[in-house]
Structure formats: C-alpha cells, structure tokens
Design a protein around this motif. Sequence first.
Motif, PDB file in Angstrom:
ATOM      1  N   VAL C  46       1.005  -1.218   0.043  1.00 54.54           N
ATOM      2  CA  VAL C  46       0.207  -0.100  -0.071  1.00 54.54           C
ATOM      3  C   VAL C  46       0.799   1.119  -0.154  1.00 54.54           C
ATOM      4  CG1 VAL C  46      -1.546   1.359   1.290  1.00 54.54           C
ATOM      5  CG2 VAL C  46      -1.910  -0.823   1.108  1.00 54.54           C
ATOM      6  N   GLY C  47       1.795   1.061   0.729  1.00 48.53           N
ATOM      7  CA  GLY C  47       2.964   2.356   0.891  1.00 48.53           C
ATOM      8  C   GLY C  47       3.296   2.885  -0.637  1.00 48.53           C
ATOM      9  N   LEU C  48       3.978   1.656  -1.237  1.00 46.04           N
ATOM     10  CA  LEU C  48       4.538   1.866  -2.421  1.00 46.04           C
ATOM     11  C   LEU C  48       3.305   2.260  -3.394  1.00 46.04           C
ATOM     12  CD1 LEU C  48       7.047   2.155  -4.194  1.00 46.04           C
ATOM     13  CD2 LEU C  48       6.942  -0.256  -5.035  1.00 46.04           C
ATOM     14  N   ASN C  49       2.318   1.875  -3.542  1.00 44.38           N
ATOM     15  CA  ASN C  49       1.138   2.189  -4.270  1.00 44.38           C
ATOM     16  C   ASN C  49       0.853   3.642  -4.249  1.00 44.38           C
ATOM     17  OD1 ASN C  49      -0.602   1.540  -6.295  1.00 44.38           O
ATOM     18  ND2 ASN C  49      -1.493  -0.375  -5.148  1.00 44.38           N
ATOM     19  N   ILE C  50       0.734   4.266  -2.917  1.00 42.00           N
ATOM     20  CA  ILE C  50       0.292   5.711  -2.756  1.00 42.00           C
ATOM     21  C   ILE C  50       1.531   6.493  -3.712  1.00 42.00           C
ATOM     22  CG2 ILE C  50       0.574   7.325  -1.151  1.00 42.00           C
ATOM     23  CD1 ILE C  50      -0.386   5.445   0.783  1.00 42.00           C
ATOM     24  N   LEU C  51       2.577   6.053  -3.616  1.00 41.55           N
ATOM     25  CA  LEU C  51       3.590   6.949  -4.323  1.00 41.55           C
ATOM     26  C   LEU C  51       3.583   6.589  -5.767  1.00 41.55           C
ATOM     27  CD1 LEU C  51       5.818   9.019  -3.649  1.00 41.55           C
ATOM     28  CD2 LEU C  51       7.410   7.243  -3.515  1.00 41.55           C
ATOM     29  N   LEU C  52       3.684   5.165  -6.418  1.00 43.43           N
ATOM     30  CA  LEU C  52       3.707   4.644  -7.586  1.00 43.43           C
ATOM     31  C   LEU C  52       2.478   4.918  -8.282  1.00 43.43           C
ATOM     32  CD1 LEU C  52       5.703   3.501  -9.739  1.00 43.43           C
ATOM     33  CD2 LEU C  52       5.304   1.345  -8.849  1.00 43.43           C
ATOM     34  N   GLY C  53       1.697   4.098  -7.589  1.00 47.51           N
ATOM     35  CA  GLY C  53       0.276   3.952  -8.298  1.00 47.51           C
ATOM     36  C   GLY C  53      -0.699   5.121  -8.287  1.00 47.51           C
ATOM     37  N   TYR C  54      -0.702   5.944  -7.062  1.00 50.52           N
ATOM     38  CA  TYR C  54      -1.723   6.944  -7.038  1.00 50.52           C
ATOM     39  C   TYR C  54      -0.864   8.357  -7.737  1.00 50.52           C
ATOM     40  CZ  TYR C  54      -5.063   3.869  -5.108  1.00 50.52           C
ATOM     41  OH  TYR C  54      -5.992   2.892  -4.727  1.00 50.52           O
ATOM     42  N   ALA C  55       0.209   8.691  -6.896  1.00 52.34           N
ATOM     43  CA  ALA C  55       0.966   9.931  -7.194  1.00 52.34           C
ATOM     44  C   ALA C  55       1.692   9.826  -8.475  1.00 52.34           C
ATOM     45  CB  ALA C  55       1.668  10.429  -5.984  1.00 52.34           C
ATOM     46  N   GLY C  56       1.951   8.589  -8.833  1.00 53.56           N
ATOM     47  CA  GLY C  56       2.720   8.451 -10.225  1.00 53.56           C
ATOM     48  C   GLY C  56       4.375   8.822 -10.118  1.00 53.56           C
ATOM     49  N   GLN C  57       4.600   8.932  -8.968  1.00 49.40           N
ATOM     50  CA  GLN C  57       6.344   9.031  -8.764  1.00 49.40           C
ATOM     51  C   GLN C  57       7.018   7.840  -8.747  1.00 49.40           C
ATOM     52  OE1 GLN C  57       7.087  12.546  -8.342  1.00 49.40           O
ATOM     53  NE2 GLN C  57       5.152  12.540  -9.110  1.00 49.40           N
ATOM     54  N   PHE C  58       7.769   7.573  -9.952  1.00 49.69           N
ATOM     55  CA  PHE C  58       8.317   6.338  -9.826  1.00 49.69           C
ATOM     56  C   PHE C  58       9.811   6.338  -9.086  1.00 49.69           C
ATOM     57  CE2 PHE C  58      10.388   3.467 -13.276  1.00 49.69           C
ATOM     58  CZ  PHE C  58      10.293   2.145 -12.524  1.00 49.69           C
ATOM     59  N   ALA C  59       9.649   6.040  -7.979  1.00 47.11           N
ATOM     60  CA  ALA C  59      10.560   6.194  -6.815  1.00 47.11           C
ATOM     61  C   ALA C  59      10.803   4.619  -6.373  1.00 47.11           C
ATOM     62  CB  ALA C  59      10.353   6.977  -5.645  1.00 47.11           C
ATOM     63  N   LYS C 208       3.506  16.496  -3.532  1.00 44.33           N
ATOM     64  CA  LYS C 208       4.495  15.415  -3.843  1.00 44.33           C
ATOM     65  C   LYS C 208       5.152  14.908  -2.454  1.00 44.33           C
ATOM     66  CE  LYS C 208       6.374  15.717  -8.562  1.00 44.33           C
ATOM     67  NZ  LYS C 208       7.111  16.366  -9.359  1.00 44.33           N
ATOM     68  N   MET C 209       5.588  16.048  -1.627  1.00 43.69           N
ATOM     69  CA  MET C 209       6.156  15.848  -0.463  1.00 43.69           C
ATOM     70  C   MET C 209       5.190  14.988   0.540  1.00 43.69           C
ATOM     71  SD  MET C 209       8.010  19.373   0.663  1.00 43.69           S
ATOM     72  CE  MET C 209       9.548  19.163   1.500  1.00 43.69           C
ATOM     73  N   ILE C 210       4.048  15.207   0.455  1.00 37.84           N
ATOM     74  CA  ILE C 210       3.028  14.565   1.340  1.00 37.84           C
ATOM     75  C   ILE C 210       3.118  13.153   0.717  1.00 37.84           C
ATOM     76  CG2 ILE C 210       0.531  14.239   2.032  1.00 37.84           C
ATOM     77  CD1 ILE C 210       0.367  17.286   1.781  1.00 37.84           C
ATOM     78  N   ALA C 211       3.062  12.934  -0.388  1.00 38.95           N
ATOM     79  CA  ALA C 211       3.021  11.884  -0.939  1.00 38.95           C
ATOM     80  C   ALA C 211       4.086  10.820  -0.733  1.00 38.95           C
ATOM     81  CB  ALA C 211       2.748  11.692  -2.591  1.00 38.95           C
ATOM     82  N   PHE C 212       5.384  11.416  -0.868  1.00 43.38           N
ATOM     83  CA  PHE C 212       6.669  10.790  -0.381  1.00 43.38           C
ATOM     84  C   PHE C 212       6.579  10.543   1.000  1.00 43.38           C
ATOM     85  CE2 PHE C 212       8.300  11.527  -4.274  1.00 43.38           C
ATOM     86  CZ  PHE C 212       9.469  10.657  -4.467  1.00 43.38           C
ATOM     87  N   GLY C 213       6.203  11.451   1.886  1.00 46.24           N
ATOM     88  CA  GLY C 213       6.121  11.122   3.473  1.00 46.24           C
ATOM     89  C   GLY C 213       5.361  10.163   3.694  1.00 46.24           C
ATOM     90  N   LEU C 214       4.079  10.173   3.314  1.00 44.73           N
ATOM     91  CA  LEU C 214       3.135   9.080   3.424  1.00 44.73           C
ATOM     92  C   LEU C 214       3.546   7.530   2.989  1.00 44.73           C
ATOM     93  CD1 LEU C 214       0.311   9.535   4.433  1.00 44.73           C
ATOM     94  CD2 LEU C 214      -0.666   9.582   2.286  1.00 44.73           C
ATOM     95  N   SER C 215       4.074   7.822   1.706  1.00 49.12           N
ATOM     96  CA  SER C 215       4.546   6.404   1.342  1.00 49.12           C
ATOM     97  C   SER C 215       5.566   5.876   2.407  1.00 49.12           C
ATOM     98  CB  SER C 215       5.089   6.465  -0.106  1.00 49.12           C
ATOM     99  OG  SER C 215       5.574   5.281  -0.612  1.00 49.12           O
ATOM    100  N   ALA C 216       6.532   6.794   2.723  1.00 48.96           N
ATOM    101  CA  ALA C 216       7.510   6.175   3.470  1.00 48.96           C
ATOM    102  C   ALA C 216       7.081   6.053   5.064  1.00 48.96           C
ATOM    103  CB  ALA C 216       8.539   7.716   3.741  1.00 48.96           C
ATOM    104  N   PHE C 217       6.009   6.732   5.536  1.00 46.66           N
ATOM    105  CA  PHE C 217       5.187   6.237   6.733  1.00 46.66           C
ATOM    106  C   PHE C 217       4.805   4.804   6.825  1.00 46.66           C
ATOM    107  CE2 PHE C 217       1.438   5.587   9.318  1.00 46.66           C
ATOM    108  CZ  PHE C 217       2.083   6.342  10.515  1.00 46.66           C
TER     109      PHE C 217
END
Lengths: 233, 290, 346
Positions: C46-59, C208-217
């Motif tokens: 779910v964490g990675l999906n928030i960033l990659l799937g929802y926010a589209g950041q390929f990290a 984007k910061m929120i997406a990264f922070g959330l994903s990292a959380f």
Amino acid sequence: MLKVEGISVGYGAIEVLRDLSFTVPKGKVVALLGGNGAGKTTTMNAIAGLIPLRGGEIYMNGERITRQASHKVFAAGISLVAQSRELFPEMTVRQNLELGVLAQTGVSDVVARVEEIYEMFPRLRERAFNRAASLSGGEQQMLATGRALMARPKLLLLDEPTTGLAPIIVSELQKIIRAVNERGYTVLLVEQNTKMALEVADHVYVLRRGGIALSKPRSEIVDTQEIFDAYLS
Amino acid sequence: MGFMTLLTAGLAHGGLYALVALGLVLIYKTQGIVNWAHGELLMVGAFSGYTAFVLVGLPYPLAFLIAVLAGALLGAVMERVAFRGIVHEHHATLALVAIGFSVIIKGLARIPFGADVYTLPPAVDAGPLRFAGAIVTAQSVLTITISVGIALMLLAIFRYTRTGRQMQATQQNLNGARIVGVNTGRIFSITWALAAAVGAVAGLLAGPTSLLYPDMGSEFLLKGFAAAVLGGFYSVTGAIVGGLLVGVIEMLIGGYISTAFQQVSPFLIIIIVLFVRPHGLFGRRPVERV
Amino acid sequence: MDRTAIMKKPLIYGGLAAALLAVPLLTNGYTQYVVNLVTVYVVLGVGLNILLGYAGQFAFANAAFMGIGAYITAILSSQLGLPFWVCIPAAGVVTALIGTACAVPAMRMASIYLALVTFAFAELMVWVFINWKGVTNGSNGIGVSAPDLFGYVFRGDQRLYYLLLPCCLTMLWLASRILKSYIGRSFVIIRESEIVARCNGIDVSRTKMIAFGLSAFFGGVGGALFAYTVGLVLPQSFGLFQLVIHIAIVVLGGMASLAGAIIGALLLTTLPEFLRDFQSLQEVMFGTALVIVAIFMPRGIAGALTRFGILPREMLVRGIVRERRPVATPGRDQDLEPIGVGVTHD
C-alpha cells in the motif's frame, strides 16, 4: 488511385470514424473538410498505417494496404505530411530531406532531388544547415512537405498544412500545392481553412462525425454556404 | 599504487562501464526503456565466451564472435517478445519486465554454472607493461582500445550508414521515422541487438579482471547507470566519457580514500550528478512543454 | 435505499473479521509465519502504491524506507527496551520525515531520473546498514525482542498475528481514508498532469512531499512489523531483491488499487515460499511470472479483475480511469524535443 472503403477507427469506447468511404482519383487535388473532431487527422493517420483500423479496407492503385505497417504503406507510394510536421529536431534541414528518401532502396539521385526541393522552396536552401528545431512554423511546414516529396510519392497526404501559419504564408502554400499538383502529384488535403481548400481542390468532401456529409466536384460548388451547411447539418 | 597506475586501471575499468552505458543509452534513446537486465546480457556474453573458449576449446576470436552473437540474439529476442508490445505502458511495468528477464537469465545461468566462480583467461597473454611510470596490464590496454574502438565504430555507423541514420531518426521522432517509411520494428531489433552485443563484449573483456558468476551483472549495471547519468543518458559520447570518468573516480577513491567508499562511488555519482546537473555532462536541459 | 443492502454490509464485514481472526486456528508455525508476512507486505505494498500507483512518482526508495523502519524498531525495542506502541509509530514518523526529504529530487526530475536517484539512495542505505557498525551491528544484524502489551507477550507467530492484523487493517483503513480525501485526489491529478494540477490550484511540490512522506510512513511501519515478524534485522534484507518484491506487488497486483496491493502481497509472499526448494528453478519461474503477468495484464491482476467486473472500480475521481490508446504514440520522454507533439486526434 486511393480507395477507402467503409473504414472504422476508434479509441477505446469512442468511435471516431464510422464506415467512411471515399476515393482520390489520380492527378487530382482532393480536399477533405470538416470541423474539429470530425475525424480528419484520424483518417490521414489510418491511411498512412499509423493507427489500426477496426474495419474496412484501403486500396492504393488496386493494391490492398489495409493493416499494413507504415513502412509498407510508404513503399506503396503514400507520403504523409503530418499536422504536427514530425521533423527530426536535432538534424539539419538537409539531413531531414535526405531521410525522406533514405528508406527507399536504389535511389541514386538524392542530391538532385534535394536540389529540386530547394528550387521549390528557396527558403530551405538558405537554412540547409540549420537544425530543424530552429525553424519557424512556415519553414517547418515547407520542410515537412519537402521531405515527403523527396520520396516522389504517388499520393501526398497533407494534413492541415495551414495550422499555425500566418495568412501571407497560407497563400504561399496554395501556390505550392498547385505547383506540386502540376508536377503530377496526387494530393489529399485535409483542411479547416475552407477558403484555402476551395482555391486548390478539384473535388471536395465534407467530413462530419466520422462520415461523409457532402461530396461534390469543385466546379459544382457555387456557394460556400453549401459547405457550411454540410458542416452543421 | 602510483597515480598513473590508478589512472590507467581506472580507464580500463571505465572502458567496460562505458560499453555498458552505451547499450543502456542506445535502448533508452530509441524506446524510452531503461534496461534493468543489461547486466545479465553482459553476464551471458562472459559465460558464452567462457563456454566456447575454455570448455569447448575454440580459438579466442571465434569464442569472441560466439559471445557477441549470443548476446545480440538474446537482446533482440527480449525486445521482440516482451518490450515491443508494452512500450507505451508505465515505466514501472517496463522496469518489472526487465527485472523479470534479469531474474530468469540469472536462474538459467545457475543451472549449469551453479554458485561457483569462474575465471576467463586474458585475451592476450603478456606480462605487464611499464608506461609513463604506470604499470599497465596488456588486458587493460586491450580493454581501453576495444572500448574506444567500439564507441568510434558506433558513431560512424550512426553518421554514415543508412541503418544508422534511420536509427537516429527513430530516436529523435518515432512517428516522423514511420512517416518517412522507416521500418521501426527492424530498427528496434537492431538497436537491442547492438546494445546487447556491446554489453557482451564488455562481459568478455571483464572476464580476466573480474570473476564470472551468475550475479556478476548487477555491479556492472550500477556502474553503467552511473556512467549513463553522468553522460546525460541521451548521448553516445556522454556514455563513453561518463564510463571512463566513473572508472577513474572509483579507482582514485579506492586508492586515496578507502575501499568501503569505492563500493558506493557509483551511487554517490548518480545522486550528486542528478542533484547538481540532472541533464548530465552532455545532455541538453529538458524543456517542459505544455 | 435497499434494506437488505444495509443489513448485508455489517454481515459481510463481520464474517470477514471472524474469518481473519480465526486464521491461526488453521495454521501451523510456518504457515502462520507466511500469513504474518502477508500482513506486513500489504502495508508495504500500500505504501509503494500510494507513491507509484496514485501519485505516479516512480521512486525506488521503498526498500530503504522499510529498512530504516526495521532498524529503528530493532534499536528502540532491543537496546532501549521501548514497547511496540512506541516503536511502530516512531519507525513510521522518522521514516516519513526522511521520505519527505526524498521528495526534494522529485520536484526537479521526472520518471527514470527519479527512479535512478532513489535507487542509488536505496543501495546507499544498505551500505550504511552494513558499514555503520556502531549503530547497526553491521552484517550481524540486530535481534528484535518480542513485543508485549500489559504483560501479554506476542511470542510465537500465532500470537504475533494478533498484533500484526490490527496494525495492517488500521493502515489499510487509513490509506483508503487518505486516498479518498482531497489530498488523495490531488495525488491522482499530479500523476495525470502536473500542469493541470497547477492550473487547479494544487501545490505540486507540497503534494509530492506529502505523497513521499506518506509512502515512507507506510514503509517505516511495514519495516517495523517486518522486524517483529522475522525477529532479526539484517542489512541484506533491504537490497535490490526486496525492492523487486515491492514493485512486483504493486505492478502485478494492480497500480492505483488498494485491492491490488492486497492481491499482490498475497501472491508474492506465498508463491516464492512454494518454490523454495528449487533455487535456480524458483528464479526462472518467478521471473517468468513477472514477465508474463506484466505483458498480458499491464494493469495488474486487480485491473484485469475490474475489467471482467469481478472487482468494483475504485473511484477517487470520476472519469480518471485511463484506457489504453491504440495510437502511434511517440516515446514517453519526448520532453526533450522542441518540436513535434506526435499524432494528434482531431
């Protein structure tokens, strides 16, 4: 020369072309008119083999080119000048022209052909060693047209050549299309600029919602109101 | 070790990284795909060469040819079978397919070669040379020569051959290339074959200095990434210069700072370059268009 | 509204809860361990999906986030003796702060450059775990003591499950709430077009910061749960292979889908366990599965199930569902060429 028989094209659930049929006779300039979203560019891309058909057939001089890869369509003698020009931005004008013929084997007169294009578009000679990316809109259109003519196609597809051009260049373009036609090229022209298209075309089709709404020889069109009615009917 | 010795050793390693980066850049420029399985193409090259040269006992040039062909074929097959159909999908999907191939190839390599480590003897059997105060192995000289030679050859292909110019056209504008009648499918196959062949050569040349084992590719992939990033990811010249620089930097860090830092030098290079100059040394600053 | 529908909903949820609670009755120690891993990987997925799937950041940094969370948990619990209800949130929060810092490169670079820089960061973290011996105990790793609550020790996999399950469900609930909120919709808009997002008054950098922070959380909490599950935190656990598992969970399960993350976690935790006995063959089969599913189901299993109407469409914003275009699209990264926009549809 070109025969389009009942083609359909769609993106996802949206059907852009429905059972579209028309012909382009040899040696003529045929104009395909229509408003935004009528399916003009889609028609051109479908003929050029850039997008898949859902149904129908396309023949070029009796040869079936339906569902052929774009390079096969090109080999059959059809060259597209895309609305977005599709130049090679990092190459010079000259290199762009040369690429127009590079995919054909056994062409030995590349230099002569480039020279011929320069005759037709003197502006391109001046900018021969500039990168395509640095050209103005009008120059880009000339280069795209010249690049297509390099292959000496039997049929030239011109997709909205007037897009983004100043009116003075538009009238220049009319002359170019006529000149190209006089040299024996068959032209299928897609336009929104009705006035310009009527100046050069021998036959006019009006495309509406993916189908033909009007088909008439230019000589029989006395009143342009007729065209606009077909747009809106 | 003296500075000159470190420098030449760095250039020799760097030549290999340059070859890896070249392949990555070629594929990326043409189809926008980052080939996370590129290290495995190198490994396949190395093991094909090992099989032909050591196990079968063929002469070195023939073994070399076999390795290059094996790599090229594998690369072309990967593109045709998998990537061509999904090239428009998300980067993550493409990355996953590439990683999938990498896992498959490593697994297949483990069936005959297991967990052992192998060595490929050097192509030229000669003692170390002394050159401007540096001790240089003959293999290093060969590696640098071949790397630079391949790079020049590629540049010549792009500039002077019909196929090369069609490749360039495809890289710059895929639709434009299709409009002027370029058989883009053929160009994709050739690009992958070429990139993979160059990777396989790197594998063969790496054989004598680094050990052969199924996981050997990942280290080269990392350094290839670092080299490609340093060179701007779009530039063939950039890949070469980037590769040589990564090799030299790595050696100098190992020689003067510590070997622990040497291990992470490619990561540090990637991070620093992307922060300071994201378009690399040779890339053009990307333009955001509306 | 349909009365039976109102009656049905709590019934379904109640049944599901009972079934989930009853799982340890059916398992032995080993299968329970695998089930526990599934709950951990649901959180990570779910964490990675928030960033990659929802926010589209390929990290690519999620394995590193997981590692950081795991190490924080290990250090706090075994060296400072702190209880799990301090360790798990602490792991999440600290990792979230680091994750937010990782958003800085994401503001300047797109797609593969972001992937490469986060990938380098992830590998760098593994190196730190190995070499910062004073804190991480190097390659020997740190043991994690079993968590306890008011004297009840969650020792053994069956007991631990009753700690992991509520955590996992809480995280899922949290994710679905966030993704359906304004911020979740902003993620999707940024994914579709940063320009459109800006035009609609969305602060792209902040989002984007929120997406990264959330994903990292989520990564940090997942790492904490992972630490309790495996009991020993080793640096090698957070390398490239871990990363591959995470991406596979998201891509094969289904991008931008919570159900996808659950399906992906179930599959990718259990399948490799079945193939455990054949080292090289396991690799070949795992790789083949990745390639085949990605080629034939580019929208993942959840995407395919949705298409056949088995799974309901997850709707954040109406009309955002993307269809694959059968068009001759030029390369994705055409932002470098100054002319030529590609085929346009009129």
